[in-house]
Design a protein around this motif. Structure first.
Motif, PDB file in Angstrom:
ATOM      1  N   SER A  30       0.806  -1.032  -0.019  1.00 38.19           N
ATOM      2  CA  SER A  30       0.159   0.154   0.041  1.00 38.19           C
ATOM      3  C   SER A  30       0.818   1.199   0.041  1.00 38.19           C
ATOM      4  O   SER A  30       0.567   2.284  -0.725  1.00 38.19           O
ATOM      5  CB  SER A  30      -1.090   0.145   1.185  1.00 38.19           C
ATOM      6  OG  SER A  30      -1.828  -1.197   0.975  1.00 38.19           O
ATOM      7  N   PHE A  31       1.970   1.198   0.799  1.00 41.16           N
ATOM      8  CA  PHE A  31       2.842   2.467   0.792  1.00 41.16           C
ATOM      9  C   PHE A  31       3.452   2.464  -0.540  1.00 41.16           C
ATOM     10  O   PHE A  31       3.420   3.673  -1.306  1.00 41.16           O
ATOM     11  CB  PHE A  31       3.999   2.436   1.811  1.00 41.16           C
ATOM     12  CG  PHE A  31       3.532   2.594   3.113  1.00 41.16           C
ATOM     13  CD1 PHE A  31       3.217   3.807   3.655  1.00 41.16           C
ATOM     14  CD2 PHE A  31       3.397   1.541   4.082  1.00 41.16           C
ATOM     15  CE1 PHE A  31       2.662   4.162   4.908  1.00 41.16           C
ATOM     16  CE2 PHE A  31       2.939   1.740   5.477  1.00 41.16           C
ATOM     17  CZ  PHE A  31       2.725   2.967   5.685  1.00 41.16           C
ATOM     18  N   SER A  32       3.686   1.453  -1.222  1.00 43.70           N
ATOM     19  CA  SER A  32       4.539   1.709  -2.529  1.00 43.70           C
ATOM     20  C   SER A  32       3.343   2.187  -3.617  1.00 43.70           C
ATOM     21  O   SER A  32       3.731   3.077  -4.382  1.00 43.70           O
ATOM     22  CB  SER A  32       5.023   0.531  -3.020  1.00 43.70           C
ATOM     23  OG  SER A  32       6.034  -0.086  -2.124  1.00 43.70           O
TER      24      SER A  32
END
Length: 413
Positions: A298-300
């Motif tokens: 999700s961060f990426s």
């Protein structure tokens, strides 16, 4: 028909815009590529691990209960000092359950002896020896490739016959059929009546690898290896219509308590273990790994989504004059909106496809005994996430472009 044609034209414009700024396109999709790779890779590896472990668990029986001294510990305090004092299951208790259980489709007894040498002339190897009663093949699958399974007479008479694993057969009897041949086990001659199918290596082998296992009648096993304090396992298999095996478990508890003379207030001094309990404990670990994959991915993806949104705002700014010309020539708002929305979605999908391709290449890498397989569900998941990110990243720039005043837009420099 006109709407479809204009939608296709919007798609063509979006594709041309991506091609005209190839370097920017590649840099923009990297964030989505890394995010989709992280999510799909974690899901693929977790699915492969879970499938491998469940297949290993299925080898020790489905809908079965193991009556044992020691409980299988999955979390919480393991009170080994209490279990240590409990008596081991016995052959007489097995016979008692065999004669009295009404809720069981099969009852068997078995025991193991590890790292035991089996020999035929100058050929020898270390094998896992398993002693079983006749009903064992109803509890767990014994895939005999050549030869046959035990007969009731052979198990009842404790004859020196054996079903050997594939690797044992290849080692002791190279380039020949092992069925009918003799080999030595603990100084005694045994006759091979069957050879199991080759299973190969797996991540986990509950109950031992069948390729290096030698199965013999329980009586023959007891004479060779149970001179001390035997600790066999009693295994009972329930009927398909016994939901949760509640009826079987209740009957086993009642019979075991009666056999051991336990009073109503005495707690059980035996354990009832189920393979599905191990599967549930392992599933809890997989949930944690899956959540970790979502968090990392999700961060990426978030970074990739912001990158795509930024590029789309730049694209709208660069093509403001073109938007004004298109609208002055009669282009509808949805035509302009679809151009930029398609561009964002296509950008995200290409990144997602590259990420999925990297995961697919990962499946060809040797990972020891773990076989990694990418499922169609994980591919759809990756493409679905990429599409959603594309829509969310492109919707605002696309709406700004669609709402532009054609007069103001055409004057833009």
């Amino acid at each position: 028909m006109k709407f479809i044609r204009q939608t296709f034209e919007s798609f063509r414009f979006a594709w041309q815009a991506l091609q005209s700024n190839l370097t920017r396109t590649i840099l923009s999709l990297l964030g989505v590529t890394v995010g989709i790779f992280a999510i799909v890779a974690v899901f693929t590896i977790v699915d492969s691990l879970e499938r491998n472990i469940r297949e290993s668990l299925s080898s020790i029986g489905d809908k079965v209960i193991y009556v044992q001294k020691w409980p299988w510990g999955f979390g919480g305090e393991y009170q080994w000092w209490k279990y240590f004092q409990w008596p081991n299951p016995s052959y007489n208790e097995y016979k008692y359950l065999y004669d009295n259980l009404e809720s069981a489709s099969a009852v068997a007894i078995m025991d193991f002896k590890g790292a035991t040498t089996v020999k035929n002339g100058s050929n020898s190897m270390e094998a896992l020896i398993q002693g079983v009663s006749f009903e064992y093949n109803e509890i767990s699958d014994v895939p005999v490739e050549t030869g046959r399974y035990f007969s009731p007479i052979e198990t009842d008479a404790s004859r020196n016959v054996a079903i050997i694993g594939y690797e044992i057969g290849q080692t002791l009897f190279p380039n020949q059929d092992a069925v009918g041949k003799e080999f030595k086990l603990a100084g005694n001659r045994f006759t091979v009546i069957g050879v199991q199918e080759r299973k190969g290596e797996s991540l986990l082998d509950f109950g031992g690898n069948p390729d290096t296992k030698c199965i013999i009648p329980y009586g023959a096993f007891a004479k060779l290896f149970q001179s001390g304090r035997p600790d066999p396992d009693i295994v009972v298999k329930g009927y398909e219509n016994d939901e949760g095996m509640m009826e079987l478990e209740a009957e086993v508890v009642g019979l075991m308590r009666s056999r051991r003379g336990l009073k109503p207030r005495d707690e059980n001094n035996f354990s009832l273990n189920r393979p599905e309990a191990a599967a549930q404990a392992i599933s809890g670990l997989f949930v944690v790994l899956t959540v970790a994959g979502w968090v990392i991915g999700s961060f990426s993806i978030l970074v990739g989504g912001f990158g795509i949104a930024n590029i789309m705002f730049v694209s709208v700014k660069e093509r403001t004059n073109l938007i004004g010309i298109q609208k002055s020539l009669g282009a509808k708002n949805y035509f302009i909106l679809f151009q930029f929305l398609f561009e964002a979605v296509m950008l995200s999908l290409v990144g997602g496809l590259v990420g999925i391709l990297l995961v697919y290449l990962l499946t060809f890498m040797p990972l020891g005994t773990l076989t990694v397989t990418m499922s169609a569900g994980n591919i759809v998941l990756g493409l679905g996430v990429a599409s959603v990110i594309g829509v969310l990243s492109g919707i605002v720039p696309a709406m700004l472009a669609a709402r532009m005043d054609p007069v103001i837009a055409i004057r833009a420099k």
